[in-house]
Design a protein around this motif. Structure first.
Motif, PDB file in Angstrom:
ATOM      1  N   THR A  68       2.701   4.911   4.008  1.00 44.83           N
ATOM      2  CA  THR A  68       1.728   5.588   3.140  1.00 44.83           C
ATOM      3  C   THR A  68       0.939   6.594   3.966  1.00 44.83           C
ATOM      4  OG1 THR A  68      -0.102   4.043   3.560  1.00 44.83           O
ATOM      5  CG2 THR A  68       1.427   3.493   1.744  1.00 44.83           C
ATOM      6  N   LEU A  69       0.305   7.521   3.283  1.00 47.32           N
ATOM      7  CA  LEU A  69      -0.539   8.496   3.962  1.00 47.32           C
ATOM      8  C   LEU A  69      -1.677   7.799   4.691  1.00 47.32           C
ATOM      9  CD1 LEU A  69      -1.410  11.396   4.607  1.00 47.32           C
ATOM     10  CD2 LEU A  69      -2.593  11.449   2.393  1.00 47.32           C
ATOM     11  N   MET A  70      -2.299   6.808   4.070  1.00 48.64           N
ATOM     12  CA  MET A  70      -3.404   6.118   4.727  1.00 48.64           C
ATOM     13  C   MET A  70      -2.934   5.395   5.978  1.00 48.64           C
ATOM     14  SD  MET A  70      -6.491   5.420   5.192  1.00 48.64           S
ATOM     15  CE  MET A  70      -7.321   6.111   3.761  1.00 48.64           C
ATOM     16  N   GLY A  71      -1.763   4.758   5.914  1.00 46.91           N
ATOM     17  CA  GLY A  71      -1.220   4.109   7.097  1.00 46.91           C
ATOM     18  C   GLY A  71      -0.982   5.109   8.215  1.00 46.91           C
ATOM     19  N   ALA A  72      -0.516   6.302   7.867  1.00 51.19           N
ATOM     20  CA  ALA A  72      -0.280   7.347   8.860  1.00 51.19           C
ATOM     21  C   ALA A  72      -1.588   7.840   9.468  1.00 51.19           C
ATOM     22  CB  ALA A  72       0.479   8.504   8.217  1.00 51.19           C
ATOM     23  N   LEU A  73      -2.636   7.948   8.651  1.00 49.94           N
ATOM     24  CA  LEU A  73      -3.938   8.388   9.166  1.00 49.94           C
ATOM     25  C   LEU A  73      -4.508   7.381  10.154  1.00 49.94           C
ATOM     26  CD1 LEU A  73      -5.539   9.761   5.872  1.00 49.94           C
ATOM     27  CD2 LEU A  73      -4.643  11.101   7.800  1.00 49.94           C
ATOM     28  N   ARG A  74      -4.320   6.099   9.876  1.00 49.34           N
ATOM     29  CA  ARG A  74      -4.795   5.065  10.803  1.00 49.34           C
ATOM     30  C   ARG A  74      -4.037   5.144  12.128  1.00 49.34           C
ATOM     31  NH1 ARG A  74      -8.007   4.863   7.086  1.00 49.34           N
ATOM     32  NH2 ARG A  74      -8.684   6.521   8.500  1.00 49.34           N
ATOM     33  N   GLU A  75      -2.746   5.455  12.058  1.00 42.93           N
ATOM     34  CA  GLU A  75      -1.959   5.623  13.284  1.00 42.93           C
ATOM     35  C   GLU A  75      -2.429   6.854  14.064  1.00 42.93           C
ATOM     36  OE1 GLU A  75       0.554   3.881  14.612  1.00 42.93           O
ATOM     37  OE2 GLU A  75       1.128   2.469  13.041  1.00 42.93           O
ATOM     38  N   LEU A  76      -2.725   7.929  13.350  1.00 38.50           N
ATOM     39  CA  LEU A  76      -3.194   9.158  13.987  1.00 38.50           C
ATOM     40  C   LEU A  76      -4.472   8.907  14.781  1.00 38.50           C
ATOM     41  CD1 LEU A  76      -3.307  12.264  14.400  1.00 38.50           C
ATOM     42  CD2 LEU A  76      -4.418  12.416  12.151  1.00 38.50           C
ATOM     43  N   GLU A  77      -5.389   8.168  14.215  1.00 34.53           N
ATOM     44  CA  GLU A  77      -6.681   7.917  14.854  1.00 34.53           C
ATOM     45  C   GLU A  77      -6.546   7.241  16.212  1.00 34.53           C
ATOM     46  OE1 GLU A  77      -9.983   7.133  11.466  1.00 34.53           O
ATOM     47  OE2 GLU A  77      -8.317   5.706  11.469  1.00 34.53           O
ATOM     48  N   GLN A  78      -5.441   6.535  16.429  1.00 42.86           N
ATOM     49  CA  GLN A  78      -5.274   5.739  17.645  1.00 42.86           C
ATOM     50  C   GLN A  78      -4.635   6.514  18.797  1.00 42.86           C
ATOM     51  OE1 GLN A  78      -3.126   2.105  16.646  1.00 42.86           O
ATOM     52  NE2 GLN A  78      -4.147   2.018  14.651  1.00 42.86           N
ATOM     53  N   ASP A  79      -4.263   7.770  18.591  1.00 46.27           N
ATOM     54  CA  ASP A  79      -3.479   8.498  19.583  1.00 46.27           C
ATOM     55  C   ASP A  79      -4.267   9.668  20.167  1.00 46.27           C
ATOM     56  OD1 ASP A  79      -1.564  10.159  20.938  1.00 46.27           O
ATOM     57  OD2 ASP A  79       0.024   9.160  19.820  1.00 46.27           O
ATOM     58  N   GLU A  80      -4.746   9.527  21.391  1.00 46.61           N
ATOM     59  CA  GLU A  80      -5.564  10.555  22.020  1.00 46.61           C
ATOM     60  C   GLU A  80      -4.783  11.841  22.248  1.00 46.61           C
ATOM     61  OE1 GLU A  80      -7.424   9.224  25.575  1.00 46.61           O
ATOM     62  OE2 GLU A  80      -8.489   7.552  24.621  1.00 46.61           O
ATOM     63  N   VAL A  81      -3.495  11.725  22.556  1.00 48.82           N
ATOM     64  CA  VAL A  81      -2.678  12.917  22.824  1.00 48.82           C
ATOM     65  C   VAL A  81      -2.570  13.785  21.580  1.00 48.82           C
ATOM     66  CG1 VAL A  81      -0.331  13.719  23.371  1.00 48.82           C
ATOM     67  CG2 VAL A  81      -1.374  11.874  24.712  1.00 48.82           C
ATOM     68  N   ILE A  82      -2.294  13.164  20.429  1.00 49.04           N
ATOM     69  CA  ILE A  82      -2.131  13.921  19.186  1.00 49.04           C
ATOM     70  C   ILE A  82      -3.476  14.447  18.690  1.00 49.04           C
ATOM     71  CG2 ILE A  82      -1.247  13.862  16.825  1.00 49.04           C
ATOM     72  CD1 ILE A  82       0.866  13.626  19.085  1.00 49.04           C
ATOM     73  N   VAL A  83      -4.519  13.651  18.816  1.00 53.51           N
ATOM     74  CA  VAL A  83      -5.849  14.105  18.412  1.00 53.51           C
ATOM     75  C   VAL A  83      -6.262  15.311  19.258  1.00 53.51           C
ATOM     76  CG1 VAL A  83      -8.301  13.491  18.384  1.00 53.51           C
ATOM     77  CG2 VAL A  83      -6.604  11.871  17.522  1.00 53.51           C
ATOM     78  N   LYS A  84      -5.990  15.254  20.561  1.00 47.79           N
ATOM     79  CA  LYS A  84      -6.331  16.365  21.444  1.00 47.79           C
ATOM     80  C   LYS A  84      -5.514  17.606  21.089  1.00 47.79           C
ATOM     81  CE  LYS A  84      -6.829  17.507  26.348  1.00 47.79           C
ATOM     82  NZ  LYS A  84      -6.622  17.033  27.739  1.00 47.79           N
TER      83      LYS A  84
END
Length: 445
Positions: free
Chosen positions: A392-408
């Protein structure tokens, strides 16, 4: 498209082709093309980077108290739209967004991709080449000119007229693209009824992201001339394949493809395997960006050719990552999960950041999976270290929040605004009562 162009050449082409209006085009955070259209009399002002617009009106840009933004045209992106009126044609520039103080705006997706490319250069590469395969559906317009759910054909993969009634529309799209400078490699009917694909030549990341946006605009414009609506929605219909945008990637240095090694395993270099390992490591975390809508996750399910598991293979088409057979300059890594609703600038930025993390840290990918993953049991997948993509989109957003490389890779501005917008989108979907629910429960309960 792609060659360096001067102001003098632009002015000469404008006069020769009777251009009367100029579109200053840019892309918002959600991947939607925006533009400010100006008469030819304002061209000098635009070329001097003095055209201002209200950034507070654009999704994910700035607040109303800091709304003034400037459009800086990229001269190399100049093109005349061939379908516009002979009485006065329309041309366009693709623009970067700048702050009033002359600094690049961090919320500009195009600038953000350029920022990530600097990291690539710091690691010793000079080009990130991209080739994509954006798929789309053609639906008939109703008597009001609105999109219907009636498909224009019942064709299948590689079918042709009369089964493929979209053939003439697709051919006209190709002709318009070629007139604008695109090098078209192939066009064909895709696997689902009403679904089509047009493949155009790879380019460096920024130019190819520009090309994707131009491609979408041309497809939609020409489709309407055929009384059709083109949509890049990932999964418009239940029970058939959705639309993907497979991304083929390679790193170059001094004209040499750094993914190719004639002496390496499968003739792949250490860099190719490291880049693949980075993609695998961050796959669940960048999915919110590469598959950014609620609807995207209706496509990422088993049985419809879209990958739903994190694995790689040189031969198997069910994993997330495939290594196509071509070698030499054509050596590349194909990520198959991306869909055409993605903002191409943001999608390429996170894919690049993921791959470079693998290169920088010399990561090793897990073993290739050459079996059909769709027929494997959960226990077999776990045994092979195969993770599921978010469902789901929400599940993907929670995964995104945990990744410093992708957030950066997104930067603070884009990350925060993207997360906020997508959480709102998910909440609207979550709280809406859908027709399926009424069909299932209204009479039963």
């Amino acid at each position: 498209m792609g060659k360096r162009i001067t102001k003098e050449e632009i002015l000469r082409q404008i006069e020769e082709e009777n251009v009367r209006f100029i579109r200053l085009q840019f892309t918002d955070m959600l991947g939607i093309i925006k533009n400010v259209e100006i008469p030819l009399s304002q061209l000098k002002k635009a070329l001097d980077n003095k055209m201002m617009f209200d950034g507070s009106s654009i999704e994910g840009f700035v607040r109303i108290e800091e709304s003034d933004m400037y459009l800086y045209p990229d001269l190399d992106s100049f093109v005349v739209f061939p379908w516009t009126s002979d009485k006065g044609k329309v041309a366009r520039f693709i623009c970067d967004i700048y702050n009033p103080d002359g600094t690049p705006f961090e919320g500009c997706p195009r600038y953000n991709l350029k920022r990530n490319l600097k990291k690539m250069e710091e690691l010793g590469f000079d080009a990130f080449n991209i080739g994509t395969e954006p798929e789309f559906f053609l639906f008939k317009l109703d008597e009001k000119g609105d999109p219907s759910l009636e498909l224009n054909d019942r064709g299948g993969y590689f079918d042709l007229a009369p089964t493929d009634l979209g053939e003439n529309c697709r051919r006209d799209i190709v002709l318009e693209l070629e007139e604008m400078g695109f090098e078209i490699e192939a066009s064909h009917h895709e696997g689902a009824p009403g679904q089509h694909e047009i493949d155009f030549k790879y380019a460096d990341a920024v130019k190819h992201a520009d090309d994707i946006q131009t491609f979408k605009l041309v497809v939609k414009t020409i489709a309407r001339k055929h009384n059709l609506h083109a949509t890049f929605m990932p999964k418009p219909l239940f029970g058939v394949n959705g639309s993907g945008m497979h991304v083929n990637m390679s790193l170059f240095k001094n004209g040499k493809n750094m993914f190719f090694d004639k002496q390496g395993d499968m003739q792949l270099s250490d860099v190719a395997f490291q880049f693949t390992a980075g993609i695998m490591k961050h796959a669940t975390n960048f999915t919110a960006v590469t598959n950014p809508t609620v609807n995207s996750y209706k496509r990422l399910v088993p049985g419809y050719e879209a990958p739903s598991y994190v694995a790689w293979s040189a031969a198997n088409r069910s994993p997330l990552v495939r290594i196509p057979y071509s070698r030499g300059l054509s050596t590349r890594i194909e990520v198959r999960s991306v869909d055409p609703a993605a903002n191409p600038y943001m999608a390429m930025a996170v894919l690049l950041a993921a791959g470079l993390d693998g290169v920088e840290n010399k990561l090793t990918p897990p073993a290739a999976v050459d079996r059909n993953i769709y027929v494997m049991t959960r226990a077999e997948r776990e045994e092979n270290g195969i993770k599921d993509l978010p469902s789901t989109l929400m599940g993907a957003l929670r995964e995104l929040e945990q990744d410093e490389v992708i957030v950066k890779a997104l930067g603070d501005h884009l990350y925060e605004h993207f997360l906020e917008a997508k959480e709102i989108e998910w909440d609207m979907f979550r709280t809406t009562v859908h027709p399926w629910e009424r069909e299932q429960y209204l009479s039963t309960y």
